[in-house]
Scaffold this motif. Structure first.
Motif, PDB file in Angstrom:
ATOM      1  N   ARG A  11       0.853  -1.178   0.000  1.00  0.00           N
ATOM      2  CA  ARG A  11       0.000   0.000   0.000  1.00  0.00           C
ATOM      3  C   ARG A  11       0.886   1.222   0.000  1.00  0.00           C
ATOM      4  O   ARG A  11       2.013   1.133   0.421  1.00  0.00           O
ATOM      5  CB  ARG A  11      -0.891  -0.011   1.244  1.00  0.00           C
ATOM      6  CG  ARG A  11      -1.816  -1.211   1.221  1.00  0.00           C
ATOM      7  CD  ARG A  11      -2.686  -1.231   2.423  1.00  0.00           C
ATOM      8  NE  ARG A  11      -3.987  -0.674   2.069  1.00  0.00           N
ATOM      9  CZ  ARG A  11      -4.802  -0.099   2.916  1.00  0.00           C
ATOM     10  NH1 ARG A  11      -4.471   0.014   4.179  1.00  0.00           N
ATOM     11  NH2 ARG A  11      -5.957   0.364   2.541  1.00  0.00           N
ATOM     12  N   LEU A  13      -2.084   2.396  -2.903  1.00  0.00           N
ATOM     13  CA  LEU A  13      -2.308   2.270  -4.341  1.00  0.00           C
ATOM     14  C   LEU A  13      -2.506   3.653  -4.937  1.00  0.00           C
ATOM     15  O   LEU A  13      -2.905   4.588  -4.243  1.00  0.00           O
ATOM     16  CB  LEU A  13      -3.558   1.427  -4.610  1.00  0.00           C
ATOM     17  CG  LEU A  13      -3.511  -0.026  -4.159  1.00  0.00           C
ATOM     18  CD1 LEU A  13      -4.869  -0.668  -4.365  1.00  0.00           C
ATOM     19  CD2 LEU A  13      -2.446  -0.788  -4.911  1.00  0.00           C
ATOM     20  N   GLU A  14      -2.253   3.755  -6.223  1.00  0.00           N
ATOM     21  CA  GLU A  14      -2.568   4.978  -6.949  1.00  0.00           C
ATOM     22  C   GLU A  14      -3.840   4.719  -7.750  1.00  0.00           C
ATOM     23  O   GLU A  14      -4.066   3.602  -8.223  1.00  0.00           O
ATOM     24  CB  GLU A  14      -1.433   5.365  -7.887  1.00  0.00           C
ATOM     25  CG  GLU A  14      -0.185   5.791  -7.150  1.00  0.00           C
ATOM     26  CD  GLU A  14       0.911   6.252  -8.102  1.00  0.00           C
ATOM     27  OE1 GLU A  14       0.918   5.855  -9.281  1.00  0.00           O
ATOM     28  OE2 GLU A  14       1.767   7.032  -7.642  1.00  0.00           O
ATOM     29  N   PHE A  15      -4.675   5.751  -7.875  1.00  0.00           N
ATOM     30  CA  PHE A  15      -5.903   5.617  -8.647  1.00  0.00           C
ATOM     31  C   PHE A  15      -6.185   6.907  -9.394  1.00  0.00           C
ATOM     32  O   PHE A  15      -5.666   7.965  -9.058  1.00  0.00           O
ATOM     33  CB  PHE A  15      -7.088   5.240  -7.746  1.00  0.00           C
ATOM     34  CG  PHE A  15      -7.524   6.323  -6.793  1.00  0.00           C
ATOM     35  CD1 PHE A  15      -8.524   7.229  -7.147  1.00  0.00           C
ATOM     36  CD2 PHE A  15      -6.940   6.445  -5.535  1.00  0.00           C
ATOM     37  CE1 PHE A  15      -8.924   8.228  -6.273  1.00  0.00           C
ATOM     38  CE2 PHE A  15      -7.338   7.438  -4.649  1.00  0.00           C
ATOM     39  CZ  PHE A  15      -8.336   8.333  -5.016  1.00  0.00           C
ATOM     40  N   LEU A  16      -6.996   6.788 -10.431  1.00  0.00           N
ATOM     41  CA  LEU A  16      -7.466   7.962 -11.144  1.00  0.00           C
ATOM     42  C   LEU A  16      -8.947   7.794 -11.439  1.00  0.00           C
ATOM     43  O   LEU A  16      -9.464   6.678 -11.436  1.00  0.00           O
ATOM     44  CB  LEU A  16      -6.656   8.236 -12.408  1.00  0.00           C
ATOM     45  CG  LEU A  16      -6.523   7.122 -13.439  1.00  0.00           C
ATOM     46  CD1 LEU A  16      -7.603   7.247 -14.493  1.00  0.00           C
ATOM     47  CD2 LEU A  16      -5.167   7.228 -14.100  1.00  0.00           C
ATOM     48  N   VAL A  78      -4.342   2.072 -10.634  1.00  0.00           N
ATOM     49  CA  VAL A  78      -3.212   2.125 -11.556  1.00  0.00           C
ATOM     50  C   VAL A  78      -2.419   0.828 -11.432  1.00  0.00           C
ATOM     51  O   VAL A  78      -1.882   0.514 -10.378  1.00  0.00           O
ATOM     52  CB  VAL A  78      -2.330   3.364 -11.292  1.00  0.00           C
ATOM     53  CG1 VAL A  78      -1.116   3.358 -12.200  1.00  0.00           C
ATOM     54  CG2 VAL A  78      -3.153   4.634 -11.479  1.00  0.00           C
ATOM     55  N   CYS A  92      -9.240  -1.284  -1.284  1.00  0.00           N
ATOM     56  CA  CYS A  92     -10.084  -0.162  -1.710  1.00  0.00           C
ATOM     57  C   CYS A  92     -11.546  -0.380  -1.346  1.00  0.00           C
ATOM     58  O   CYS A  92     -12.244   0.557  -0.961  1.00  0.00           O
ATOM     59  CB  CYS A  92      -9.965   0.036  -3.216  1.00  0.00           C
ATOM     60  SG  CYS A  92      -8.327   0.579  -3.740  1.00  0.00           S
ATOM     61  N   GLN A 129      -8.638   8.120  -0.188  1.00  0.00           N
ATOM     62  CA  GLN A 129      -7.502   8.917   0.269  1.00  0.00           C
ATOM     63  C   GLN A 129      -7.298   8.781   1.773  1.00  0.00           C
ATOM     64  O   GLN A 129      -6.160   8.686   2.241  1.00  0.00           O
ATOM     65  CB  GLN A 129      -7.698  10.379  -0.136  1.00  0.00           C
ATOM     66  CG  GLN A 129      -7.550  10.575  -1.638  1.00  0.00           C
ATOM     67  CD  GLN A 129      -7.890  11.979  -2.101  1.00  0.00           C
ATOM     68  OE1 GLN A 129      -8.796  12.623  -1.573  1.00  0.00           O
ATOM     69  NE2 GLN A 129      -7.174  12.443  -3.114  1.00  0.00           N
ATOM     70  N   HIS A 133      -4.616   5.744   0.006  1.00  0.00           N
ATOM     71  CA  HIS A 133      -4.423   5.651  -1.437  1.00  0.00           C
ATOM     72  C   HIS A 133      -4.270   7.057  -2.015  1.00  0.00           C
ATOM     73  O   HIS A 133      -4.716   8.039  -1.438  1.00  0.00           O
ATOM     74  CB  HIS A 133      -5.594   4.903  -2.078  1.00  0.00           C
ATOM     75  CG  HIS A 133      -5.754   3.509  -1.524  1.00  0.00           C
ATOM     76  ND1 HIS A 133      -4.751   2.571  -1.570  1.00  0.00           N
ATOM     77  CD2 HIS A 133      -6.807   2.928  -0.883  1.00  0.00           C
ATOM     78  CE1 HIS A 133      -5.170   1.450  -0.987  1.00  0.00           C
ATOM     79  NE2 HIS A 133      -6.410   1.654  -0.560  1.00  0.00           N
ATOM     80  N   ARG A 134      -3.650   7.131  -3.194  1.00  0.00           N
ATOM     81  CA  ARG A 134      -3.302   8.437  -3.759  1.00  0.00           C
ATOM     82  C   ARG A 134      -3.916   8.616  -5.134  1.00  0.00           C
ATOM     83  O   ARG A 134      -3.722   7.795  -6.034  1.00  0.00           O
ATOM     84  CB  ARG A 134      -1.783   8.561  -3.860  1.00  0.00           C
ATOM     85  CG  ARG A 134      -1.308   9.950  -4.235  1.00  0.00           C
ATOM     86  CD  ARG A 134       0.194  10.078  -4.068  1.00  0.00           C
ATOM     87  NE  ARG A 134       0.924   9.280  -5.038  1.00  0.00           N
ATOM     88  CZ  ARG A 134       1.320   9.726  -6.231  1.00  0.00           C
ATOM     89  NH1 ARG A 134       1.041  10.953  -6.612  1.00  0.00           N
ATOM     90  NH2 ARG A 134       2.001   8.952  -7.041  1.00  0.00           N
ATOM     91  N   ARG A 135      -4.669   9.715  -5.286  1.00  0.00           N
ATOM     92  CA  ARG A 135      -5.237  10.063  -6.588  1.00  0.00           C
ATOM     93  C   ARG A 135      -4.150  10.690  -7.455  1.00  0.00           C
ATOM     94  O   ARG A 135      -3.423  11.572  -6.999  1.00  0.00           O
ATOM     95  CB  ARG A 135      -6.406  11.037  -6.408  1.00  0.00           C
ATOM     96  CG  ARG A 135      -7.118  11.363  -7.711  1.00  0.00           C
ATOM     97  CD  ARG A 135      -8.342  12.218  -7.478  1.00  0.00           C
ATOM     98  NE  ARG A 135      -9.053  12.448  -8.722  1.00  0.00           N
ATOM     99  CZ  ARG A 135     -10.208  13.057  -8.783  1.00  0.00           C
ATOM    100  NH1 ARG A 135     -10.797  13.499  -7.693  1.00  0.00           N
ATOM    101  NH2 ARG A 135     -10.799  13.224  -9.960  1.00  0.00           N
ATOM    102  N   VAL A 136      -4.048  10.218  -8.685  1.00  0.00           N
ATOM    103  CA  VAL A 136      -3.057  10.768  -9.624  1.00  0.00           C
ATOM    104  C   VAL A 136      -3.753  11.400 -10.803  1.00  0.00           C
ATOM    105  O   VAL A 136      -4.895  11.187 -11.050  1.00  0.00           O
ATOM    106  CB  VAL A 136      -2.053   9.694 -10.096  1.00  0.00           C
ATOM    107  CG1 VAL A 136      -1.177   9.253  -8.952  1.00  0.00           C
ATOM    108  CG2 VAL A 136      -2.745   8.518 -10.738  1.00  0.00           C
TER     109      VAL A 136
END
Length: 136
Positions: A11, A13-16, A78, A92, A129, A133-136
């Protein structure tokens, strides 16, 4: 055959968030896949079972097709992720469940998509978030 060890995905994760509004449609199991779905670009997922044909596509393409629910947005995790990595979706989905956010999951060879209703998108992003987790 030797047992392959699963790898727990680190952990965070990156997400968009995909821009387009999506629709989820249910057709009879033997129904043909509409040509406009096969010809369209953008996000599309087609699943056929003995019970149904489900199509996830851009909302505008779903007009006149079976039972349709519009107003979905996709959160892309991602990737790519190896098949032996575990805990990707649960890392998630657990925070979303704790926030009372319903989902529709779609997986591809490389990654996973979590669909949430448009009205819940901001809350879903905040929940992810808050879980690291991190929004890209």
């Amino acid at each position: 055959m030797p047992h392959q060890r699963s790898e727990v995905h680190p952990r965070p994760l990156e997400f968009l968030v995909l821009a387009e509004e999506l629709a989820i449609t249910r057709l009879d199991a033997g129904a043909p896949i509409p040509d406009r779905i096969l010809a369209a670009g953008g996000f599309c997922s087609i699943s056929r079972t003995n019970d149904e044909l489900s199509i996830v596509c851009e909302a505008g393409l779903a007009a006149g097709m079976g039972t349709t629910e519009r107003g979905w947005r996709a959160i892309k995790l991602v990737g790519p992720f190896a098949f032996n990595q575990t805990g990707i979706l649960s890392s998630c989905l657990d925070p979303l469940a704790r926030s009372g956010i319903g989902i529709f999951a779609v997986s591809t060879y490389d990654t996973d998509y979590i669909l949430v209703k448009s009205c819940c998108l901001d809350a879903a992003v905040s929940s992810l978030q808050a879980a690291g987790h991190r929004r890209v």
